[in-house]
Motif scaffolding. Structure first.
Motif, PDB file in Angstrom:
ATOM      1  N   ARG A  54       0.832  -1.199   0.000  1.00  0.00           N
ATOM      2  CA  ARG A  54       0.000   0.000   0.000  1.00  0.00           C
ATOM      3  C   ARG A  54       0.871   1.255   0.000  1.00  0.00           C
ATOM      4  O   ARG A  54       1.994   1.241   0.490  1.00  0.00           O
ATOM      5  CB  ARG A  54      -0.905   0.038   1.237  1.00  0.00           C
ATOM      6  N   SER A  81       0.993   3.749  -6.467  1.00  0.00           N
ATOM      7  CA  SER A  81       0.878   2.360  -6.007  1.00  0.00           C
ATOM      8  C   SER A  81       0.901   1.383  -7.176  1.00  0.00           C
ATOM      9  O   SER A  81       1.310   0.234  -7.022  1.00  0.00           O
ATOM     10  CB  SER A  81      -0.396   2.162  -5.177  1.00  0.00           C
ATOM     11  N   TRP A 113      -3.557   1.174  -3.342  1.00  0.00           N
ATOM     12  CA  TRP A 113      -2.923  -0.124  -3.560  1.00  0.00           C
ATOM     13  C   TRP A 113      -3.139  -0.559  -5.004  1.00  0.00           C
ATOM     14  O   TRP A 113      -4.100  -0.164  -5.657  1.00  0.00           O
ATOM     15  CB  TRP A 113      -3.474  -1.180  -2.600  1.00  0.00           C
TER      16      TRP A 113
END
Length: 157
Positions: A54, A81, A113
């Motif tokens: 993350r 990410s 993420w």
């Protein structure tokens, strides 16, 4: 959906912001490093050090905060990410929902993420949380890797 980063985790992640040293789009409104203070959001999403993959950063809503600004806060952390560091990408699509516009001066946390990748396409998701953990916004995005030479500014004659 992964757990959101805490404000402290997000502040620590900002110290690892890869765009601070090599940013493919330094004038980006959300995370650009070549913007004057107060011009743009000033996000610095960096990887968390917990092995989760993350990314996170903090964002303090400005006095003139709007719903589109909250969308913008959800944007770039997803790109970082997805792996934009060292591999320029552009946003292909983004779908988001912002349940409420943040209050001016409200300190928030953006967590992002990677959701997958295939060839040049990369998928990410991001969330915007208030200090009490309230989910303020969420986004999913598709990023497309581009040729680094196609995004470099051309020298003027």
């Amino acid at each position: 959906m992964p757990a959101p980063a805490t404000p402290e985790q997000a502040r620590q992640a900002e110290e690892r912001y890869e765009g601070a040293h090599d940013h493919p789009f330094p004038t980006c409104f959300s995370c650009g490093t070549a913007r004057s203070p107060g011009d743009g959001l000033g996000l610095r999403p960096g990887p968390l050090d917990d092995g989760s993959g993350r990314y996170a950063c903090t964002w303090t809503a400005p006095a003139d905060v709007t719903r589109p600004m909250a969308w913008a806060a959800l944007d770039c952390p997803g790109g970082w990410s997805a792996g934009i560091a060292g591999r320029p990408m552009v946003l292909g699509t983004m779908t988001a929902q912002v349940w409420r516009v943040p209050e001016p001066g409200e300190a928030l946390v953006v967590t992002a993420w990677q959701r997958g990748a295939q060839g040049r396409r990369h998928w990410s998701a991001s969330t915007l949380h208030a200090p009490d953990g309230e989910l303020v916004g969420r986004a999913e995005a598709t990023w497309v890797a581009v040729d680094p030479e196609s995004v470099r500014p051309k020298e003027q004659p």
